[in-house]
Design a protein around this motif. Structure first.
Motif, PDB file in Angstrom:
ATOM      1  N   HIS A 182       0.840  -1.191   0.000  1.00  0.00           N
ATOM      2  CA  HIS A 182       0.000   0.000   0.000  1.00  0.00           C
ATOM      3  C   HIS A 182       0.881   1.250   0.000  1.00  0.00           C
ATOM      4  O   HIS A 182       1.809   1.367   0.802  1.00  0.00           O
ATOM      5  N   ALA A 183       0.562   2.169  -0.892  1.00  0.00           N
ATOM      6  CA  ALA A 183       1.373   3.371  -1.073  1.00  0.00           C
ATOM      7  C   ALA A 183       0.739   4.571  -0.384  1.00  0.00           C
ATOM      8  O   ALA A 183      -0.453   4.579  -0.065  1.00  0.00           O
ATOM      9  N   PHE A 184       1.569   5.591  -0.166  1.00  0.00           N
ATOM     10  CA  PHE A 184       1.084   6.909   0.228  1.00  0.00           C
ATOM     11  C   PHE A 184       0.836   7.710  -1.046  1.00  0.00           C
ATOM     12  O   PHE A 184       1.672   7.728  -1.953  1.00  0.00           O
ATOM     13  N   THR A 185      -0.298   8.379  -1.109  1.00  0.00           N
ATOM     14  CA  THR A 185      -0.724   9.078  -2.321  1.00  0.00           C
ATOM     15  C   THR A 185      -0.661  10.589  -2.124  1.00  0.00           C
ATOM     16  O   THR A 185      -1.003  11.104  -1.062  1.00  0.00           O
ATOM     17  N   THR A 186      -0.215  11.284  -3.153  1.00  0.00           N
ATOM     18  CA  THR A 186      -0.250  12.741  -3.155  1.00  0.00           C
ATOM     19  C   THR A 186      -0.660  13.186  -4.558  1.00  0.00           C
ATOM     20  O   THR A 186      -1.080  12.372  -5.385  1.00  0.00           O
ATOM     21  N   HIS A 187      -0.572  14.481  -4.847  1.00  0.00           N
ATOM     22  CA  HIS A 187      -0.969  14.990  -6.161  1.00  0.00           C
ATOM     23  C   HIS A 187       0.022  16.036  -6.643  1.00  0.00           C
ATOM     24  O   HIS A 187       0.555  16.814  -5.855  1.00  0.00           O
ATOM     25  N   PHE A 188       0.262  16.013  -7.941  1.00  0.00           N
ATOM     26  CA  PHE A 188       1.072  17.026  -8.605  1.00  0.00           C
ATOM     27  C   PHE A 188       0.130  18.053  -9.214  1.00  0.00           C
ATOM     28  O   PHE A 188      -0.796  17.703  -9.965  1.00  0.00           O
ATOM     29  N   LEU A 189       0.346  19.331  -8.885  1.00  0.00           N
ATOM     30  CA  LEU A 189      -0.481  20.405  -9.425  1.00  0.00           C
ATOM     31  C   LEU A 189       0.214  20.974 -10.654  1.00  0.00           C
ATOM     32  O   LEU A 189       1.262  21.618 -10.544  1.00  0.00           O
ATOM     33  N   LEU A 249       4.355   7.949  -3.356  1.00  0.00           N
ATOM     34  CA  LEU A 249       5.673   7.643  -2.812  1.00  0.00           C
ATOM     35  C   LEU A 249       5.958   6.173  -3.088  1.00  0.00           C
ATOM     36  O   LEU A 249       5.138   5.303  -2.761  1.00  0.00           O
ATOM     37  N   HIS A 250       7.109   5.895  -3.675  1.00  0.00           N
ATOM     38  CA  HIS A 250       7.366   4.519  -4.118  1.00  0.00           C
ATOM     39  C   HIS A 250       7.460   3.551  -2.946  1.00  0.00           C
ATOM     40  O   HIS A 250       7.925   3.891  -1.866  1.00  0.00           O
ATOM     41  N   THR A 251       7.014   2.323  -3.187  1.00  0.00           N
ATOM     42  CA  THR A 251       7.165   1.252  -2.194  1.00  0.00           C
ATOM     43  C   THR A 251       8.507   0.550  -2.353  1.00  0.00           C
ATOM     44  O   THR A 251       8.923  -0.197  -1.466  1.00  0.00           O
ATOM     45  N   TYR A 261       8.520   3.887   1.192  1.00  0.00           N
ATOM     46  CA  TYR A 261       7.347   4.232   1.998  1.00  0.00           C
ATOM     47  C   TYR A 261       6.246   3.203   1.761  1.00  0.00           C
ATOM     48  O   TYR A 261       5.884   2.923   0.611  1.00  0.00           O
ATOM     49  N   ARG A 262       5.727   2.656   2.847  1.00  0.00           N
ATOM     50  CA  ARG A 262       4.633   1.695   2.734  1.00  0.00           C
ATOM     51  C   ARG A 262       3.578   2.001   3.788  1.00  0.00           C
ATOM     52  O   ARG A 262       3.883   2.056   4.987  1.00  0.00           O
ATOM     53  N   ASN A 263       2.374   2.184   3.324  1.00  0.00           N
ATOM     54  CA  ASN A 263       1.254   2.483   4.199  1.00  0.00           C
ATOM     55  C   ASN A 263       0.742   1.187   4.842  1.00  0.00           C
ATOM     56  O   ASN A 263       1.011   0.093   4.348  1.00  0.00           O
TER      57      ASN A 263
END
Length: 354
Positions: free
Chosen positions: A58-65, A76-78, A102-104
């Motif tokens: 499971h990954a952490f998610t964000t957004h590029f504006l 964020l890569h696992t 990073y792993r959620n």
């Protein structure tokens, strides 16, 4: 509940500091090992369009504006695997990456949401070469720490002994009395026999529920009946995983039911995961899609495929690659009982359990 005082009071920090200084020394000597083996150390970005395509990561998610204010998902890569493979396709032959990953949904004495993988790739080398690398790294860590045994929670392993090597099928037979290969058809595209494996596992005392898949049952048996006993006395290579459990590995040319995948265990701790890398883009796409279908079935989410990686795979030479948990290796070399003991600044999430 997490409490910063548990790690950052002067007394607590001074108690952890000898292990942290040893972390610095071990890391430096591992870097020297790879330099002496003619590896190039690379750095790859943590932000990726796809974080990896394994069902249970499971990954952490964000957004590029973007400039037009449109949002594009990033993760964020696992692991740094996809970026490293692109570098191999571009012409590199030996690379190593000391990567923060990073792993959620992961927190335990052996898991931390942010940790360090040592990931390395060798072009034109069989995956057995990685096993020899693993043995050398165990020796290097122990020698640096000035110890003759690696330890975890009362278990010991001699890092200077030759690694034990056992196939997954032999481990199932030895530890559980299950004929694993009898549940895997010769046709590599045919599904394995879930009911046969479930019955054998249940007879061995493993609790099975109705919607467990073959892969679920396989994992239950491995986690409960086999892995805790591996790597006692000496490190253990658990080799030749079923192809159904090796989405990124080549099939074994002698037996297509199996793959060129192994894991390294020391004191019951999974330390590394290595492959003879798959370079067939059509087969890799098929496996990624199966993984994401399973992820959607269980977790109601899926990640995009890295189309750039799939396009570049045919340019990648025959390659073997592996990732080793640096924090866990340092734990074993310093007899630490939890991963936070070897992290300079463990992540504190207010209100979260540790």
């Amino acid at each position: 509940m997490a409490d910063s005082r548990a790690f950052f009071s002067s007394d607590a920090h001074q108690h952890r500091r000898p292990r942290l200084l040893m972390r610095q020394r071990i890391t430096a000597n591992l870097r020297a090992f790879f330099a002496n083996e003619d590896f190039i150390e690379v750095e790859t970005p943590a932000l990726q369009a796809s974080p990896g395509n394994e069902a249970h990561l499971h990954a952490f998610t964000t957004h590029f504006l973007d400039n037009d204010l449109s949002q594009r998902p990033l993760y964020l890569h696992t692991s740094p695997e996809f970026a490293c493979k692109k570098l191999m396709a571009a012409g590199e032959s030996r690379i190593v990456n000391f990567a923060r990953v990073y792993r959620n949904r992961e927190r335990s004495p052996l898991h931390h949401p942010e940790f360090t993988l040592v990931e390395w790739y060798r072009a034109h080398a069989g995956y057995e070469t990685l096993m020899a690398d693993c043995a050398a790294l165990l020796r290097e860590a122990a020698t640096t720490a000035g110890v003759t045994k690696l330890r975890y929670r009362g278990k010991e392993a001699d890092p200077f002994l030759e690694l034990e090597r056992i196939s997954v099928a032999d481990a199932f037979q030895h530890y559980v009395g299950i004929d694993l290969l009898a549940t895997i058809p010769d046709d590599p595209l045919a599904p394995p026999d879930r009911d046969a494996l479930a019955k054998a596992a249940s007879d061995a005392g493993v609790r099975i529920i109705a919607d467990d898949t073959w892969s679920d049952v396989f994992s239950h048996v491995l986690n409960q009946k086999i892995e805790p006993f591996l790597g006692e006395g000496r490190g253990t290579i658990l080799d030749a995983y079923p192809a159904h459990e090796a989405a990124l590995a080549r099939r074994n040319p002698a037996d297509p039911r199996l793959s060129e995948r192994f894991e390294l265990f020391v004191c019951g701790v999974e330390l590394a995961n290595g492959f003879g890398e798959l370079t067939d883009p059509a087969e890799q796409r098929r496996r990624f899609m199966l993984e994401m279908d399973e992820k959607e079935r269980i977790y109601n989410e899926r990640y995009p495929l890295d189309e750039a990686l799939l396009a570049l795979l045919p340019a990648m030479p025959p390659t073997s690659g592996i990732a080793l948990g640096l924090d866990r290796l340092i734990m074993l070399a310093t007899d630490a009982h939890r991963i936070e003991d070897v992290l300079w600044a463990p992540l504190i999430i207010p209100g979260a359990s540790t």
